[in-house]
Design an enzyme around this catalytic site. Structure first.
Site, mmCIF file in Angstrom:
data_model
loop_
_atom_site.group_PDB
_atom_site.id
_atom_site.type_symbol
_atom_site.label_atom_id
_atom_site.label_comp_id
_atom_site.label_asym_id
_atom_site.label_seq_id
_atom_site.Cartn_x
_atom_site.Cartn_y
_atom_site.Cartn_z
ATOM 1 N N ASP A 13 0.851 -1.193 0.000
ATOM 2 C CA ASP A 13 0.000 0.000 0.000
ATOM 3 C C ASP A 13 0.882 1.238 0.000
ATOM 4 O O ASP A 13 2.110 1.159 0.146
ATOM 5 C CB ASP A 13 -1.003 -0.010 1.159
ATOM 6 C CG ASP A 13 -0.374 0.125 2.538
ATOM 7 O OD1 ASP A 13 0.635 0.843 2.680
ATOM 8 O OD2 ASP A 13 -0.896 -0.473 3.496
ATOM 9 N N GLY A 18 -2.299 -7.181 6.136
ATOM 10 C CA GLY A 18 -3.137 -8.210 5.562
ATOM 11 C C GLY A 18 -3.843 -7.805 4.287
ATOM 12 O O GLY A 18 -4.162 -8.666 3.449
ATOM 13 N N GLY A 39 -1.453 -8.104 1.428
ATOM 14 C CA GLY A 39 -1.133 -9.528 1.400
ATOM 15 C C GLY A 39 -2.203 -10.345 0.712
ATOM 16 O O GLY A 39 -1.907 -11.241 -0.082
ATOM 17 N N SER A 46 -1.556 -18.922 5.921
ATOM 18 C CA SER A 46 -2.802 -19.440 5.371
ATOM 19 C C SER A 46 -2.654 -19.624 3.875
ATOM 20 O O SER A 46 -1.752 -19.049 3.251
ATOM 21 C CB SER A 46 -3.938 -18.451 5.656
ATOM 22 O OG SER A 46 -5.158 -18.888 5.116
ATOM 23 N N LYS A 104 -5.623 -19.132 2.218
ATOM 24 C CA LYS A 104 -6.807 -18.378 1.805
ATOM 25 C C LYS A 104 -6.401 -16.987 1.321
ATOM 26 O O LYS A 104 -5.734 -16.247 2.033
ATOM 27 C CB LYS A 104 -7.801 -18.248 2.965
ATOM 28 C CG LYS A 104 -8.367 -19.568 3.439
ATOM 29 C CD LYS A 104 -9.556 -19.381 4.357
ATOM 30 C CE LYS A 104 -9.225 -18.583 5.580
ATOM 31 N NZ LYS A 104 -10.367 -18.491 6.521
ATOM 32 N N GLU A 109 -5.413 -11.712 17.167
ATOM 33 C CA GLU A 109 -5.573 -13.031 16.553
ATOM 34 C C GLU A 109 -4.885 -14.112 17.390
ATOM 35 O O GLU A 109 -5.372 -15.239 17.478
ATOM 36 C CB GLU A 109 -5.028 -13.031 15.124
ATOM 37 C CG GLU A 109 -5.855 -12.225 14.133
ATOM 38 C CD GLU A 109 -7.074 -12.990 13.625
ATOM 39 O OE1 GLU A 109 -7.241 -14.168 13.992
ATOM 40 O OE2 GLU A 109 -7.853 -12.405 12.858
ATOM 41 N N GLU A 153 -11.944 -18.841 12.620
ATOM 42 C CA GLU A 153 -12.937 -17.799 12.350
ATOM 43 C C GLU A 153 -13.648 -17.335 13.623
ATOM 44 O O GLU A 153 -14.593 -16.543 13.544
ATOM 45 C CB GLU A 153 -13.982 -18.334 11.364
ATOM 46 C CG GLU A 153 -13.463 -18.561 9.965
ATOM 47 C CD GLU A 153 -13.368 -17.251 9.194
ATOM 48 O OE1 GLU A 153 -14.330 -16.476 9.199
ATOM 49 O OE2 GLU A 153 -12.297 -17.012 8.609
#
Length: 410
Positions: free
Chosen positions: A65, A127, A130, A162, A164, A206, A266
């Site tokens: 960014d 994130g 990412g 991850s 995902k 997290e 989650e």
């Protein structure tokens, strides 16, 4: 759970190698039969460039960014450019730019740059870049190599560990994406520790989530580590990272695509993602709510739902409150967020369809005690009446509005 204390048969998910001569530490975790290299250290710009050079890429595409482009990403891109053509792609910071428009622009720019199947996409930042980089790498030529260089605690401890990869739509977070395994994760703890106190608080959430939902044995260590002032050293953040890697590495070995036991990751995200999106368009004077902050408040709401349903006792509720308070996350972050907007986004939660429920229910990860999730046989998802979720959301936002702690969005 300490990484070094694992039994040999379980060590493949998060293994430790002897320290390298340069003082770097190496770890790894296994996903879908592939071992992902993890390198940790302080002030390791040259070592990261050397690790990337080992990939023998014909081109690098660095995704970041605008804030990080001026610092870590720009410096790394310049270093890579000395030996390999390198394209720096950046987007404005903020959740609202993690979308298909940004992705489409980056696809065209990468193709214009001449990427091939030998090229490597490098995600540098939090994130958001990412995830954009992950989808970009997964789509180009049906899969280019991907390396993560997280610069925030939240990215290092969560999103980069991850397969995902996803971007947002107007309905909900992470609704368009794919699975793509990274080649490596390179973490400069000195850069990560240089984040703002608010970023550092957000990032630890997290790890706390993993302890509350999956590995309560980590809670004593977190009680020692967590500080509301967020004055963490690189060594502190390295320990917090190791705690996350221990949990996520084990789950990813068992469930690489996070569709069964991995759904436990989650926890707090059903309400948390909705808060994050609802807070993305706030007016002047109100910063956007950060991912970790939203997850912390989402865990508060999930614990409230479970308590209202008679599933989680007062002691479990108190442990949630205690740890979130130790991080320094305050409900006043939710000031200005409309309940109806939160509830709209919850209706489009990305776990929809994993378990059948009628239109008056929401599926959530809930606990019957700390470290004891419900419904293992149903992907750890519990159908909850929308009225119960709405009550918890309204109470969370009301308590945020009434909060006098004085450490809200500003």
């Amino acid at each position: 759970m300490d990484l070094q204390a694992r039994e040999p048969a379980a060590a493949a998910d998060a293994t430790a190698a002897p320290p390298l001569p340069s003082g770097l530490r190496e770890r790894s975790f296994d996903i879908a039969g592939k071992r992902v290299r993890v390198v940790l250290g302080e002030h390791i710009e040259a070592e990261m460039a050397a690790a990337l050079a080992e990939l023998d890429a014909d081109r690098f595409v660095v995704v970041t960014d605008a804030r990080v482009a001026e610092l870590a990403a720009g410096a790394l891109a310049q270093r890579l450019e000395r030996t390999t053509p390198t394209l720096l792609l950046s987007h404005p910071p903020g959740e609202e730019f993690k979308n298909l428009a940004t992705l489409s622009r980056f696809v065209d720019l990468a193709l214009d740059f001449g990427v091939t199947r030998r090229s490597v996409v490098v995600a540098v930042g939090g994130g958001i870049p990412g995830n954009i980089a992950g989808v970009l790498a997964g789509l180009l030529f049906r899969g280019l190599r991907l390396v993560h260089v997280p610069t925030t605690v939240i990215a290092a401890c969560d999103s980069v560990l991850s397969v995902k990869q996803a971007v947002n739509t107007g309905h909900a977070k992470n609704t368009v994406g794919l699975y793509h395994i990274p080649e490596a994760v390179l973490v400069d703890l000195a850069v990560v520790a240089n984040g703002s106190p608010r970023d550092l608080r957000s990032g630890t959430c997290e790890t706390v989530k993993n302890a509350l939902a999956i590995e309560p044995a980590q809670i004593p260590r977190l009680r020692r580590l967590l500080r509301r002032e967020a004055d963490y050293s690189p060594a502190d953040l390295g320990e917090i990272f190791e705690l996350s890697l221990a949990v996520k590495g084990r789950l990813l070995l068992e469930d690489p695509y996070e569709k069964h036991a991995g759904v436990l990751l989650e926890y707090g995200h059903t309400v948390g993602h909705a808060l994050e999106l609802a807070g993305a368009g706030r007016g002047p004077g109100g910063d956007m709510i950060k991912h970790g902050e939203a997850v912390a408040l989402g865990m508060t709401a999930a614990a409230d739902v479970a308590h209202r349903a008679g599933l989680l006792d007062a002691e479990g509720l108190a442990v949630h409150e205690e740890l979130i308070d130790r991080i320094g996350i305050c409900r006043c972050l939710t000031v200005g967020i409309a309940p109806e907007t939160v509830l709209h986004h919850i209706a489009y939660d990305n776990k929809r369809g994993y378990r059948s429920c009628d239109g008056s229910e929401v599926t959530m990860v809930l606990l019957r005690a700390v470290g004891a999730p419900l419904n293992a046989e149903q992907r750890y998802l519990t159908p909850v009446p929308q009225t119960l979720v709405a009550a918890a959301v309204h109470d969370l936002l009301r308590r945020g509005k009434e909060c006098t702690a004085g450490h809200g969005p500003s």
